[in-house]
Design an enzyme around this catalytic site. Structure first.
Site, mmCIF file in Angstrom:
data_model
loop_
_atom_site.group_PDB
_atom_site.id
_atom_site.type_symbol
_atom_site.label_atom_id
_atom_site.label_comp_id
_atom_site.label_asym_id
_atom_site.label_seq_id
_atom_site.Cartn_x
_atom_site.Cartn_y
_atom_site.Cartn_z
ATOM 1 N N LYS A 77 0.846 -1.198 0.000
ATOM 2 C CA LYS A 77 0.000 0.000 0.000
ATOM 3 C C LYS A 77 0.882 1.250 0.000
ATOM 4 O O LYS A 77 1.896 1.297 0.707
ATOM 5 C CB LYS A 77 -0.890 -0.030 1.245
ATOM 6 N N SER A 152 -9.775 1.842 2.974
ATOM 7 C CA SER A 152 -8.916 2.600 2.105
ATOM 8 C C SER A 152 -7.885 1.752 1.347
ATOM 9 O O SER A 152 -7.341 2.229 0.345
ATOM 10 C CB SER A 152 -8.162 3.656 2.918
ATOM 11 N N SER A 176 -9.921 -0.473 7.221
ATOM 12 C CA SER A 176 -9.339 -0.399 5.875
ATOM 13 C C SER A 176 -8.625 -1.652 5.377
ATOM 14 O O SER A 176 -8.250 -1.701 4.215
ATOM 15 C CB SER A 176 -8.357 0.768 5.803
HETATM 16 N N1 GLN Z 1 -13.057 4.102 6.213
HETATM 17 C C1 GLN Z 1 -12.537 4.587 7.459
HETATM 18 C C2 GLN Z 1 -12.166 6.044 7.306
HETATM 19 O O1 GLN Z 1 -12.470 6.575 6.319
HETATM 20 C C3 GLN Z 1 -11.361 3.766 7.875
HETATM 21 C C4 GLN Z 1 -10.138 4.091 7.139
HETATM 22 C C5 GLN Z 1 -8.967 3.264 7.555
HETATM 23 O O2 GLN Z 1 -9.099 2.248 8.228
HETATM 24 N N2 GLN Z 1 -7.803 3.723 7.177
HETATM 25 O O3 GLN Z 1 -11.593 6.637 8.165
#
Ligand code: GLN
Length: 484
Positions: A77, A152, A176
């Site tokens: 990532k 994400s 995420s």
């Molecule tokens: N979808 C969640 C957010 O937007 C979690 C994101 C994540 O785990 N990095 O914050």
């Protein structure tokens, strides 16, 4: 095809010298060339460098080296530092920044012999649930390219699901890893807070972030967790707990174990096919000899609101460093303030700006106690709910997401709807416990993967993986592949 293999399958072939690391890496590169135009999991990758790493691995294999990940191509990532590779966090603000050192997790993968290649797409600074907040374009779900892969870490999930790599790394702050793993039909593990060092991970919300693996099965998840875990003097939040041999725990025997079913998770917004798949998984666990126990996590309703106070507060502080002075892109101004605001105005996308503004607000004087301090107290209540439940059960089972993958564009105009797609994953981060998503079926029309979430005690990954593995082996959902 070699790119479809799991880590354990590939390493078996490599050590027997049936195949070479170069062939395995080339197979991944060929798959990327074939499908990534449709999927766009990768922001960039360097084929020559990947092959050079493969050749070095082949030399070591030839000389009899037995490192656990020797010759295994793993993609990363775009939020983790890999020496001499670009690092953008899918944002414009880092410009053409290149990492000068390896994150500890990367250093460990390299020491185990892995081929670390490629920058995987994500929501900008890991803020989002669909990978639509990337400054580098959309990633598509390999099961249906009109749909999002989740986020994400959408690129990490899509790349594994599309067999463009053997495994990948992502990060999980509120879901995420688990949410995109569920939506793309792979295995995604969020380890306990403190299990894996975050040195070299660009921070989003420091009290929540964890690095974790995306894999094609639970055994591979155990292998990568073992390779990356352990205390690190460069990350003071890493914990000196011993690192067990996670793979050795995968014996399929879960007879007599207790699995909790939280009544608060079977809510109205849960899609009927997701509910049916989770119900069937619960039955499967009973067949395997586990005892299902109804439990209560009474503060569940407050999790999303609590998360969006704490995560944004921490993000607003962490992202202050992107100021155009020390690194990354710069837009000149007549004085420092103008330079900062022009740089940040041009460099950050809309969602990141929204989070910085929200986070600054909840920390501002006069509001700090009402929002931030209050959220910290609720967070403790959420953690206590879990610790109390774990006095009675070995793991907790829930859906990973309320629905299967949604269409690109469906929620991008409505932040609240987007935030709610993490409703089942966020509590795990607030509580600092571990969680995994594994495939547990498909919707019918269209055929889209459904994820089962299992949550475990702090540093209880051994038991968590054992319980996940028993179900996986009994059902075999993980073996299904998308047609791309
Ligand atoms: N979808 C969640 C957010 O937007 C979690 C994101 C994540 O785990 N990095 O914050």
């Amino acid at each position: 095809m070699l790119n479809q293999l799991t880590i354990s399958e590939l390493t078996a072939k490599l050590t027997k010298r049936e195949v070479s690391a170069r062939e395995a890496t080339q197979a991944c590169l060929d798959q990327i060339a074939r499908v990534d135009g449709k999927i766009h999991a990768f922001i960039s990758y360097n084929a020559a460098d990947a092959l050079a790493q493969a050749d070095a691995a082949d030399k070591l294999i030839f000389s009899g080296a037995k490192n656990s990940l020797l010759g295994v191509p793993i993609a990363i990532k775009d939020v983790l530092a890999v020496k001499n590779q670009p690092l953008n966090c899918a944002s414009k603000i880092l410009g053409n920044f290149t990492s000068t050192y390896d994150a500890t997790a990367i250093e460990k993968l390299k020491a185990a012999g892995a081929i670390v290649f490629g920058r995987l797409n994500m929501d900008e600074f890991a803020m989002g649930s669909s990978t639509e907040n990337s400054a580098f374009g959309l990633t598509r779900n390999p099961w249906d390219v009109t749909r999002i892969p989740g986020g994400s870490s959408g690129g990490s999930a899509a790349a594994v699901a599309a067999d463009e790599c053997i495994a990948s790394l992502g990060t999980d702050t509120g879901g995420s890893i688990r949410q995109p793993a569920a939506l793309c039909g792979c295995v995604g593990l969020k380890p306990t807070y403190g299990r894996i060092s975050r040195y070299g991970l660009v921070a989003f919300a420091s009290s929540l972030d964890q690095i974790g693996p995306f894999t094609k099965d639970v055994r591979d998840s155990a292998i990568l967790l073992g390779a990356m875990s352990g205390v690190d003097p460069r990350d003071s939040t890493s914990v000196p707990e011993p690192v067990p041999n996670y793979s050795a725990a995968l014996d399929g025997n879960i007879r007599g174990m207790k699995i909790g079913l939280p009544k608060e998770y079977m809510i109205g917004g849960l899609h009927a096919e997701v509910k049916a798949a989770v119900d069937a998984a619960v039955k499967q666990y009973e067949k395997l000899g586990a005892e299902i126990v109804e439990i209560s996590l009474p503060h569940t309703d407050y999790a999303v609101a609590t998360y969006y106070i704490i995560a944004t507060a921490e993000a607003s502080a962490n992202l202050a460093r992107f100021d155009g002075i020390r690194y990354g892109a710069r837009v000149e101004g007549n004085d420092p303030i103008e330079l900062y605001s022009k740089t940040r105005g041009a460099g950050f996308g809309a969602e990141v700006k929204r989070r910085i503004i929200l986070g600054t607000y909840v920390l501002s004087s006069g509001y700090h106690d009402a929002y931030y301090l209050h959220a910290q107290k609720v967070r403790t209540l959420i953690r206590n709910d879990f610790l109390k439940a774990f006095e009675k059960v070995d793991a907790i089972v829930t859906p990973t997401t309320p629905t299967a993958a949604f269409k690109a564009g469906e929620k991008s105009g409505d932040p609240l709807q987007m935030y709610l797609s993490d409703i089942f994953t966020i509590s795990c981060n607030l509580a600092g416990i571990c969680g995994i998503s594994i495939p547990c079926g498909f919707t019918k029309n269209p055929k889209l993967p459904i994820g089962l979430q299992l949550l475990g005690k702090p540093f209880g990954e051994e038991t968590l993986l054992k319980i996940a593995h028993a179900y996986e082996q009994a059902t075999g959902w993980h073996k299904e592949k998308p047609v791309i």
